[in-house]
Enzyme design. Structure first.
Site, mmCIF file in Angstrom:
data_model
loop_
_atom_site.group_PDB
_atom_site.id
_atom_site.type_symbol
_atom_site.label_atom_id
_atom_site.label_comp_id
_atom_site.label_asym_id
_atom_site.label_seq_id
_atom_site.Cartn_x
_atom_site.Cartn_y
_atom_site.Cartn_z
ATOM 1 N N HIS A 163 93.082 97.679 -39.373
ATOM 2 C CA HIS A 163 93.881 97.263 -38.205
ATOM 3 C C HIS A 163 93.220 96.214 -37.328
ATOM 4 O O HIS A 163 93.752 95.873 -36.274
ATOM 5 C CB HIS A 163 94.200 98.481 -37.353
ATOM 6 C CG HIS A 163 92.983 99.054 -36.672
ATOM 7 N ND1 HIS A 163 92.495 98.557 -35.489
ATOM 8 C CD2 HIS A 163 92.142 100.051 -37.022
ATOM 9 C CE1 HIS A 163 91.410 99.231 -35.139
ATOM 10 N NE2 HIS A 163 91.179 100.148 -36.062
ATOM 11 N N HIS A 202 98.678 101.717 -39.758
ATOM 12 C CA HIS A 202 98.639 101.592 -38.289
ATOM 13 C C HIS A 202 99.969 101.002 -37.809
ATOM 14 O O HIS A 202 100.576 100.187 -38.506
ATOM 15 C CB HIS A 202 97.469 100.667 -37.947
ATOM 16 C CG HIS A 202 97.089 100.625 -36.504
ATOM 17 N ND1 HIS A 202 97.866 100.017 -35.553
ATOM 18 C CD2 HIS A 202 95.996 101.090 -35.847
ATOM 19 C CE1 HIS A 202 97.274 100.112 -34.371
ATOM 20 N NE2 HIS A 202 96.132 100.765 -34.520
ATOM 21 N N GLU A 237 86.639 93.704 -28.887
ATOM 22 C CA GLU A 237 85.807 94.879 -28.584
ATOM 23 C C GLU A 237 84.359 94.534 -28.245
ATOM 24 O O GLU A 237 83.740 95.188 -27.407
ATOM 25 C CB GLU A 237 85.855 95.872 -29.756
ATOM 26 C CG GLU A 237 87.209 96.563 -29.952
ATOM 27 C CD GLU A 237 88.211 95.733 -30.763
ATOM 28 O OE1 GLU A 237 87.848 94.606 -31.202
ATOM 29 O OE2 GLU A 237 89.355 96.201 -30.962
ATOM 30 N N ARG A 283 92.023 93.200 -35.118
ATOM 31 C CA ARG A 283 92.699 91.986 -34.643
ATOM 32 C C ARG A 283 92.137 90.709 -35.260
ATOM 33 O O ARG A 283 92.877 89.772 -35.544
ATOM 34 C CB ARG A 283 92.531 91.885 -33.121
ATOM 35 C CG ARG A 283 93.742 92.319 -32.341
ATOM 36 C CD ARG A 283 93.538 92.063 -30.854
ATOM 37 N NE ARG A 283 94.784 92.140 -30.129
ATOM 38 C CZ ARG A 283 95.411 93.274 -29.830
ATOM 39 N NH1 ARG A 283 94.906 94.428 -30.208
ATOM 40 N NH2 ARG A 283 96.550 93.257 -29.167
ATOM 41 N N GLU A 332 79.607 106.356 -26.126
ATOM 42 C CA GLU A 332 79.458 105.411 -27.244
ATOM 43 C C GLU A 332 79.041 104.029 -26.730
ATOM 44 O O GLU A 332 79.674 103.004 -26.994
ATOM 45 C CB GLU A 332 80.743 105.308 -28.078
ATOM 46 C CG GLU A 332 80.541 104.685 -29.448
ATOM 47 C CD GLU A 332 81.856 104.501 -30.205
ATOM 48 O OE1 GLU A 332 82.563 103.526 -29.947
ATOM 49 O OE2 GLU A 332 82.156 105.338 -31.078
ATOM 50 N N ASP A 386 85.304 100.826 -26.689
ATOM 51 C CA ASP A 386 85.369 99.374 -26.474
ATOM 52 C C ASP A 386 86.788 98.816 -26.472
ATOM 53 O O ASP A 386 87.008 97.643 -26.751
ATOM 54 C CB ASP A 386 84.561 98.678 -27.574
ATOM 55 C CG ASP A 386 84.932 99.181 -28.962
ATOM 56 O OD1 ASP A 386 86.039 99.728 -29.117
ATOM 57 O OD2 ASP A 386 84.113 99.029 -29.887
#
Ligand code: UD1
Ligand code: UDP
Length: 375
Positions: A215, A248, A136, A217, A122, A100
């Protein structure tokens, strides 16, 4: 004579590499059936290179699009443009995308522009919240509209696709390829001890160890400050426990993590780990604290309790199985969740059963079997 099927796998970030590698390796084991080509957008640069290495996958096209602090529109524009040229040149029969990310969405869009069939590895994960995870949830919904073959990792994902009106004949329950990658890497790690950052092994030996990754967003800003402040508070309350956080490379993550969590004796901030040492570390941890999709899937297979620092998850199977708990991103919620697990060995043990809600390690072979029939 039957023609070979030309498959172009597109990947851009660390998790896409780890989750597509087993499929690419399986296609390469069947040279009489497939011509396999790989294109990296390199939406991630260092983390992509680090992830590719152990699998020994050859990249035929590298678009090298990553820029420091890139925004979504920039990644999208660069990826669609570059991928369109590669698809025009390669003329694949099928484009394979995974998950995604922006690369995933752009790969499917560029394939659609060239009227090339798309296989989505997936497929069917949903939170039903447009902005969580961001971007995503919308990326994977858009890919679903374009894809011709939907490889669902779980029954829940398969059902979500059917509920949205995707034809049953186009949806295949395969398990998640991350379990293929994990089982392979765990076997490698058992054969040969991976190289670890200096002093890491000694610092966790005999101590309760919490592995942290984060990580997302949608947590940038206040959410991340909360996450870091919660870790700091618990680390101060439990000085005998050790927190290991491979950070990250996104500057929105590194900023608050470095500011709030450096200079604590029992918090180890390290760079992103290669897959082998990361799996070794997870295997040697007592608790996993994460917002990562892949880590949520891997931890139950290693029998590790997972606290998911999110308000919602598209991976409810781990929660239903009893391996994972959603804490939310509030400081108090994370402190509470961690404190309860650190204080309560019975609760931890109950969550620490090895379960495989996301697959049994045969997803890549199943996907290749299905693709063979798509000729
Ligand atoms: C991306 C994906 C996310 C996935 C995550 C996995 C999108 C929009 N986001 O998020 O779905 O869960 O990867 O990790 O597709 N950076 C480096 N070196 C690297 C990688 C990143 O320096 O190897 C820094 C750069 O400054 C870059 C920034 O991180 O601009 C953001 O990278 P990006 O791929 O846009 O987003 P992620 O947060 O990594
Ligand atoms: N991972 C890794 N090194 C690290 C952190 C994670 O190899 O330092 C692996 C992890 O085992 C999992 C994948 O990277 O397979 C998850 O990637 P990430 O959390 O970046 O993305 P997400 O899964 O959330 O999209």
């Amino acid at each position: 004579m039957e023609c070979k099927l030309k498959i172009l796998a597109i990947l851009g970030t660390r998790p896409e590499v780890i989750k597509l590698a087993p499929v690419i390796m399986e296609l390469e084991l069947r040279p009489d059936k497939f011509i396999s080509t790989v294109c990296a957008t390199a939406q991630h640069r260092e983390m992509l290179d680090q992830a590719i290495k152990p699998f020994g996958i050859e990249i035929s096209h590298d678009l090298d699009i990553m820029r420091p602090g890139q925004d979504l529109a920039q990644v999208t524009a660069r990826a669609v443009d570059g991928l369109s040229s590669v698809i025009r040149e390669e003329q694949p029969d099928i484009v394979l995308v995974q998950g995604d990310t922006t690369t995933t969405f752009c790969g499917s869009l560029a394939a659609f522009y060239h009227k090339v069939r798309v296989g989505h590895v997936e497929a069917g994960l949903r939170t039903d919240d447009k902005y969580a995870p961001f971007p995503e949830e919308i990326n994977r919904r858009l890919v679903t509209q374009i894809a011709d073959y939907h490889f669902a990792p779980t029954e829940y994902a398969r059902q979500s696709l059917l509920d949205e009106g995707i034809a049953e004949s186009a949806v295949f329950m395969t398990g998640n390829t991350v379990i293929d990658a994990l089982l392979w890497m765990r076997a490698e790690v058992h054969k040969k001890m991976p190289e670890l950052p200096y002093g890491l092994r000694e610092s966790i030996e005999g101590r309760q160890t919490v592995l942290v990754t984060g990580h997302r967003r949608e947590s940038f800003g206040e959410g991340f400050e909360n996450i870091c402040n919660a870790i700091k508070e618990v680390a101060e309350t439990f000085p005998e426990a050790v927190f290991v956080y491979p950070v990250h490379l996104n500057p929105n993550v590194r900023g608050p993590v470095d500011r709030i969590l450096s200079d604590h004796k029992n918090i180890h901030l390290i760079g992103p780990l290669a897959y082998a040492p990361f799996i070794w570390l997870m295997d040697h941890s007592d608790i996993v604290l994460t917002d990562s999709g892949g880590v949520q899937e891997e931890a139950p297979a290693l029998g590790k309790p997972v606290l998911v620092m999110r308000d919602t998850t598209e991976r409810p199977e781990g929660v239903e199985a009893g391996n994972a708990i959603l804490t939310g991103t509030g400081r108090e919620q994370i402190v509470d969740g961690l404190t309860q697990l650190l204080n309560n060995p019975e609760k931890r043990a109950a969550m620490a059963t090895v379960r495989n809600p996301y697959g049994d390690g045969t997803a890549a072979a199943k996907i290749a079997d299905i693709l063979e029939k798509c000729n």
